[in-house]
Motif scaffolding. Structure first.
Motif, mmCIF file in Angstrom:
data_model
loop_
_atom_site.group_PDB
_atom_site.id
_atom_site.type_symbol
_atom_site.label_atom_id
_atom_site.label_comp_id
_atom_site.label_asym_id
_atom_site.label_seq_id
_atom_site.Cartn_x
_atom_site.Cartn_y
_atom_site.Cartn_z
ATOM 1 N N MET A 20 24.364 20.443 93.421
ATOM 2 C CA MET A 20 24.256 21.866 93.228
ATOM 3 C C MET A 20 23.019 22.381 93.959
ATOM 4 N N PRO A 21 23.151 23.443 94.724
ATOM 5 C CA PRO A 21 21.955 24.013 95.366
ATOM 6 C C PRO A 21 20.977 24.538 94.315
ATOM 7 N N LYS A 22 19.743 24.512 94.686
ATOM 8 C CA LYS A 22 18.680 24.864 93.745
ATOM 9 C C LYS A 22 18.766 26.292 93.208
ATOM 10 N N PRO A 23 19.066 27.341 94.004
ATOM 11 C CA PRO A 23 19.133 28.703 93.436
ATOM 12 C C PRO A 23 20.266 28.856 92.423
ATOM 13 N N ILE A 24 21.394 28.220 92.687
ATOM 14 C CA ILE A 24 22.519 28.320 91.742
ATOM 15 C C ILE A 24 22.178 27.597 90.447
ATOM 16 N N ARG A 25 21.565 26.427 90.573
ATOM 17 C CA ARG A 25 21.189 25.662 89.391
ATOM 18 C C ARG A 25 20.156 26.403 88.545
ATOM 19 N N ASN A 26 19.201 27.039 89.181
ATOM 20 C CA ASN A 26 18.180 27.783 88.438
ATOM 21 C C ASN A 26 18.784 28.975 87.699
ATOM 22 N N SER A 27 19.694 29.689 88.344
ATOM 23 C CA SER A 27 20.303 30.827 87.656
ATOM 24 C C SER A 27 21.206 30.353 86.520
ATOM 25 N N PHE A 28 21.877 29.229 86.723
ATOM 26 C CA PHE A 28 22.707 28.680 85.650
ATOM 27 C C PHE A 28 21.851 28.295 84.445
ATOM 28 N N MET A 29 20.777 27.591 84.684
ATOM 29 C CA MET A 29 19.910 27.156 83.589
ATOM 30 C C MET A 29 19.249 28.351 82.910
ATOM 31 N N ARG A 30 18.903 29.363 83.668
ATOM 32 C CA ARG A 30 18.253 30.543 83.096
ATOM 33 C C ARG A 30 19.219 31.294 82.176
ATOM 34 N N ASN A 31 20.490 31.370 82.547
ATOM 35 C CA ASN A 31 21.450 32.119 81.758
ATOM 36 C C ASN A 31 22.004 31.327 80.575
ATOM 37 N N TRP A 32 22.256 30.048 80.757
ATOM 38 C CA TRP A 32 22.922 29.273 79.715
ATOM 39 C C TRP A 32 21.968 28.567 78.772
ATOM 40 N N TRP A 33 20.747 28.347 79.162
ATOM 41 C CA TRP A 33 19.807 27.646 78.300
ATOM 42 C C TRP A 33 18.665 28.558 77.867
ATOM 43 N N ALA A 34 18.913 29.844 77.795
ATOM 44 C CA ALA A 34 17.892 30.786 77.356
ATOM 45 C C ALA A 34 17.679 30.648 75.848
ATOM 46 N N VAL A 35 16.483 30.905 75.404
ATOM 47 C CA VAL A 35 16.158 30.803 73.986
ATOM 48 C C VAL A 35 16.953 31.829 73.185
ATOM 49 N N GLU A 36 17.257 32.960 73.774
ATOM 50 C CA GLU A 36 17.993 34.008 73.073
ATOM 51 C C GLU A 36 19.440 33.611 72.812
ATOM 52 N N ALA A 37 19.972 32.646 73.555
ATOM 53 C CA ALA A 37 21.376 32.259 73.415
ATOM 54 C C ALA A 37 21.584 31.218 72.322
#
Length: 82
Positions: A1-18
């Protein structure tokens, strides 16, 4: 996985608010599974052909409901076998 896609995925799916959303959905799925299993074991569901009318075995003083508000029952109905 390219780094920008992986970072956005982790930011959206592993957020503390979720985390509360995941907990609520998990508890809901477990509760639905438990309730469907409980409904499938009721006296009105036929699983075998050996006894095609299991609801005729329920006596008058047996409770088949999850909660009886104003009734007094001596015992609760149980399925002997599936």
């Amino acid at each position: 996985m390219p780094k920008p896609i992986r970072n956005s995925f982790m930011r959206n799916w592993w957020a503390v608010e979720a985390i509360p959303i995941y907990c609520v959905v998990g508890v809901t799925v477990l509760g639905c599974g438990w309730y469907l299993t409980r409904l499938a074991r009721g006296p009105h569901v036929v699983w075998t052909k050996s006894n095609p009318t299991p609801w005729n075995e329920v006596k008058q003083d047996e409770n088949v409901k999850m909660m009886a508000v104003n009734q007094k029952f001596d015992k609760s109905w149980t399925r002997d076998r599936l």
